[in-house]
Design a protein around this motif. Structure first.
Motif, short mmCIF file in Angstrom:
data_model
loop_
_atom_site.label_atom_id
_atom_site.label_comp_id
_atom_site.label_asym_id
_atom_site.label_seq_id
_atom_site.Cartn_x
_atom_site.Cartn_y
_atom_site.Cartn_z
N PRO A 113 -10.00 2.76 -13.26
CA PRO A 113 -9.94 1.87 -12.11
C PRO A 113 -10.60 2.45 -10.86
O PRO A 113 -10.56 1.82 -9.80
N THR A 114 -11.21 3.63 -10.99
CA THR A 114 -11.92 4.24 -9.86
C THR A 114 -13.41 3.91 -9.87
O THR A 114 -14.13 4.27 -8.95
N ASP A 115 -13.87 3.23 -10.93
CA ASP A 115 -15.29 2.96 -11.13
C ASP A 115 -15.60 1.51 -10.75
O ASP A 115 -15.15 0.58 -11.41
N ALA A 116 -16.40 1.33 -9.71
CA ALA A 116 -16.74 -0.02 -9.24
C ALA A 116 -18.02 -0.57 -9.87
O ALA A 116 -18.35 -1.74 -9.65
N THR A 141 2.80 -9.14 -7.77
CA THR A 141 3.11 -8.15 -8.81
C THR A 141 1.90 -7.26 -9.08
O THR A 141 2.04 -6.04 -9.25
N ALA A 142 0.72 -7.86 -9.12
CA ALA A 142 -0.50 -7.10 -9.39
C ALA A 142 -0.78 -6.10 -8.28
O ALA A 142 -1.18 -4.95 -8.55
N ARG A 143 -0.58 -6.50 -7.04
CA ARG A 143 -0.82 -5.58 -5.92
C ARG A 143 0.16 -4.41 -5.95
O ARG A 143 -0.21 -3.26 -5.66
N ALA A 144 1.40 -4.70 -6.34
CA ALA A 144 2.40 -3.63 -6.45
C ALA A 144 2.05 -2.68 -7.59
O ALA A 144 2.17 -1.45 -7.46
N ALA A 145 1.62 -3.23 -8.73
CA ALA A 145 1.24 -2.40 -9.88
C ALA A 145 0.03 -1.54 -9.53
O ALA A 145 -0.05 -0.36 -9.91
N LYS A 146 -0.91 -2.10 -8.78
CA LYS A 146 -2.10 -1.35 -8.36
C LYS A 146 -1.71 -0.20 -7.43
O LYS A 146 -2.20 0.93 -7.58
N ALA A 147 -0.82 -0.47 -6.48
CA ALA A 147 -0.39 0.56 -5.53
C ALA A 147 0.32 1.70 -6.25
O ALA A 147 0.07 2.88 -5.97
N ASP A 148 1.16 1.37 -7.21
CA ASP A 148 1.88 2.40 -7.96
C ASP A 148 0.92 3.21 -8.83
O ASP A 148 1.07 4.43 -8.97
N ALA A 149 -0.06 2.54 -9.43
CA ALA A 149 -1.04 3.24 -10.26
C ALA A 149 -1.88 4.18 -9.40
O ALA A 149 -2.19 5.31 -9.82
N GLN A 150 -2.23 3.75 -8.21
CA GLN A 150 -3.01 4.59 -7.31
C GLN A 150 -2.22 5.82 -6.89
O GLN A 150 -2.77 6.94 -6.84
N ALA A 151 -0.93 5.63 -6.62
CA ALA A 151 -0.08 6.76 -6.25
C ALA A 151 0.04 7.74 -7.41
O ALA A 151 0.01 8.96 -7.23
N LEU A 153 -2.10 8.15 -9.89
CA LEU A 153 -3.38 8.78 -10.18
C LEU A 153 -3.81 9.74 -9.08
O LEU A 153 -4.50 10.73 -9.33
N GLY A 154 -3.41 9.44 -7.85
CA GLY A 154 -3.81 10.28 -6.73
C GLY A 154 -5.25 10.08 -6.32
O GLY A 154 -5.85 10.95 -5.68
N ALA A 212 -8.87 11.70 -19.82
CA ALA A 212 -9.14 12.66 -18.75
C ALA A 212 -8.51 12.22 -17.44
O ALA A 212 -8.02 13.04 -16.66
N LEU A 213 -8.50 10.91 -17.20
CA LEU A 213 -7.91 10.37 -15.97
C LEU A 213 -6.39 10.35 -16.00
O LEU A 213 -5.72 10.78 -15.06
N TRP A 214 -5.86 9.82 -17.09
CA TRP A 214 -4.43 9.49 -17.12
C TRP A 214 -3.58 10.45 -17.95
O TRP A 214 -2.35 10.41 -17.85
N GLY A 215 -4.21 11.26 -18.77
CA GLY A 215 -3.45 12.21 -19.59
C GLY A 215 -2.45 11.53 -20.50
O GLY A 215 -2.78 10.53 -21.15
N ASP A 216 -1.24 12.01 -20.52
CA ASP A 216 -0.20 11.48 -21.40
C ASP A 216 0.22 10.06 -21.02
O ASP A 216 0.87 9.37 -21.81
N ALA A 217 -0.15 9.61 -19.82
CA ALA A 217 0.22 8.25 -19.40
C ALA A 217 -0.72 7.20 -19.97
O ALA A 217 -0.45 5.99 -19.87
#
Length: 222
Positions: A113-116, A141-151, A153-154, A212-217
């Motif tokens: 999700p970092t690749d535009a 819901t999608a905006r909340a899921a995106k915010a949590d995924a960003q947190a 992933l860092g 590589a991005l998400w590892g075990d997740a």
């Protein structure tokens, strides 16, 4: 007993039996389902189909196009560019078994999700990622899921949450491509679509990058 009376009794008994069977079938546990749909774009729609068909609660996946301005586009039109469409997948799921939020959590962790500019080896506008919300509740819901995924992933997530428009199914050739036993001539030789898909997915580096991005997740890396 007169023949007409016997026939009437037989018809009545048959009717009662039919009604009883209908009631029993309607009351059977597990038959009723609350079906809802989600639309996401995650690069190659073959891969998104293959991933989400494995998810418990998903009933059906359909590869197609959305987000653009051309009606009933072909695959060639979309990949050539200029239609505004994304390769996307409409996912029908049983909301009693799988929540929209859970589905999106899986989605964000199955892509980059970092690749535009596309996904993995597939570059260009049609391979961009997006969540297409069909209601305001889905958008929230999608905006909340995106915010949590960003947190989690860092890193900044560029996948947009967009308002859903018309979804156009892709040609039959593309549906369930990853599982098809139809043979085709490809750079891998005369092979089934399923085998060609495996070669493409590995060669494109999808799983390697997601891991590589998400590892075990990462839920679908194999």
């Amino acid at each position: 007993m007169p023949r007409t009376r016997h026939l009437t009794m037989f018809k009545t008994s048959a009717l009662v039996l039919t009604i009883t069977l209908v009631v029993m079938l309607r009351a059977a546990p597990g038959e009723a389902r609350s079906l809802e749909t989600a639309i996401v774009a995650g690069g190659c729609f073959w891969c998104v189909e293959a991933d989400f068909d494995k998810v418990d609660g998903v009933v059906e996946t359909v590869s197609g196009f959305t987000g653009g301005h051309v009606e009933n586009p072909s695959y060639k039109q979309v990949t050539r560019g200029g239609t505004g469409h994304y390769e996307a997948v409409k996912i029908t799921y049983d909301a009693d078994r799988l929540s929209y939020r859970r589905l999106l959590d899986l989605f964000f962790r199955s892509i980059d999700p970092t690749d535009a500019g596309g996904q993995f080896c597939d570059r260009g506008p049609s391979y961009r990622t997006a969540v297409f919300a069909q209601t305001e509740a889905q958008a929230q819901t999608a905006r909340a899921a995106k915010a949590d995924a960003q947190a989690a992933l860092g890193r900044k997530i560029v996948t947009p949450v967009l308002e859903a428009g018309e979804f156009y199914p892709a040609e039959d050739y593309h549906q369930n491509y990853y599982a098809s036993q139809e043979r085709i001539l490809t750079r891998f030789g005369w092979v089934t679509k399923a085998r060609a898909y495996k070669g493409y997915r590995k060669g494109c580096g999808r799983d390697a990058r997601v891991e590589a991005l998400w590892g075990d997740a990462a839920p679908f890396v194999h």
